[in-house]
Design a protein around this motif. Sequence first.
Motif, PDB file in Angstrom:
ATOM      1  N   ASN A   1     131.893  45.779  21.174  1.00  0.00           N
ATOM      2  CA  ASN A   1     131.645  46.350  19.860  1.00  0.00           C
ATOM      3  C   ASN A   1     130.190  46.789  19.772  1.00  0.00           C
ATOM      4  OD1 ASN A   1     131.720  47.134  17.221  1.00  0.00           O
ATOM      5  ND2 ASN A   1     131.863  45.062  16.368  1.00  0.00           N
ATOM      6  N   VAL A   2     129.964  48.070  19.565  1.00  0.00           N
ATOM      7  CA  VAL A   2     128.600  48.589  19.439  1.00  0.00           C
ATOM      8  C   VAL A   2     128.310  49.067  18.022  1.00  0.00           C
ATOM      9  CG1 VAL A   2     128.406  49.223  21.867  1.00  0.00           C
ATOM     10  CG2 VAL A   2     129.322  50.882  20.238  1.00  0.00           C
ATOM     11  N   ARG A   3     129.239  48.868  17.117  1.00  0.00           N
ATOM     12  CA  ARG A   3     129.064  49.277  15.724  1.00  0.00           C
ATOM     13  C   ARG A   3     128.092  48.326  15.023  1.00  0.00           C
ATOM     14  NH1 ARG A   3     132.251  52.667  13.038  1.00  0.00           N
ATOM     15  NH2 ARG A   3     133.883  52.399  14.574  1.00  0.00           N
ATOM     16  N   GLN A   4     127.145  48.893  14.265  1.00  0.00           N
ATOM     17  CA  GLN A   4     126.179  48.113  13.501  1.00  0.00           C
ATOM     18  C   GLN A   4     126.847  47.586  12.228  1.00  0.00           C
ATOM     19  OE1 GLN A   4     122.943  47.574  14.574  1.00  0.00           O
ATOM     20  NE2 GLN A   4     123.633  48.585  16.444  1.00  0.00           N
ATOM     21  N   THR A   5     126.356  46.465  11.699  1.00  0.00           N
ATOM     22  CA  THR A   5     126.885  45.885  10.477  1.00  0.00           C
ATOM     23  C   THR A   5     126.791  46.897   9.339  1.00  0.00           C
ATOM     24  OG1 THR A   5     126.140  43.708  11.202  1.00  0.00           O
ATOM     25  CG2 THR A   5     126.673  43.948   8.861  1.00  0.00           C
TER      26      THR A   5
ATOM     27  N   GLU B   1     128.133  49.771   9.196  1.00  0.00           N
ATOM     28  CA  GLU B   1     128.217  51.155   9.665  1.00  0.00           C
ATOM     29  C   GLU B   1     129.642  51.670   9.488  1.00  0.00           C
ATOM     30  OE1 GLU B   1     126.291  53.385  13.425  1.00  0.00           O
ATOM     31  OE2 GLU B   1     127.576  51.694  13.917  1.00  0.00           O
TER      32      GLU B   1
END
Length: 165
Positions: free
Chosen positions: A139-143, A145
């Motif tokens: 998971n590379v999604r920022q909080t 986002e």
Amino acid sequence: MKILYTLIALLLINIKLLAGDNITVSTVSPSAQSISSLPTLDIEINFSSAVDINSFNSTTFQVWGRWSGVHTGSIAVTNDTTITINPDNNFFYGEQVTVSLSKGIQDMQGNYLQTGFAWSFWTKVLPGSMSLTRTETINVRQTGEGWVQTYGTYAGDLDGDGWSD
């Protein structure tokens, strides 16, 4: 006519004196645009005169891989005019590598590179079956986002294991 030849000769001598003797890059290895180097390669740069190893630093000399990032390593003078770089880490297979030298590189007489110098090459590609199996999702999604639209691909090392993800 003698005056004209004399003036031209004096002009050429003055241009030579003002310009100085600049150091130049004679040859490089791997060669520019080559595609067959192993990721464990050493990089070699041959200069036109004896090079000053002390002029090599993180500002005047850089090596980076498209996916593996900036590479540091040991730099050695293998003869008066040849520098060999042994990167600390391997490049990725099939990766574009760029080497850049700035005008701050000097020879032993204090002459500088007249212009910067850079070249790129690729490491060799290994054959593959294209029979792929998902082993993990990273998971590379920022909080907080929202939707992210991907354009193209990225082949970097996201989890820090030394392999392209």
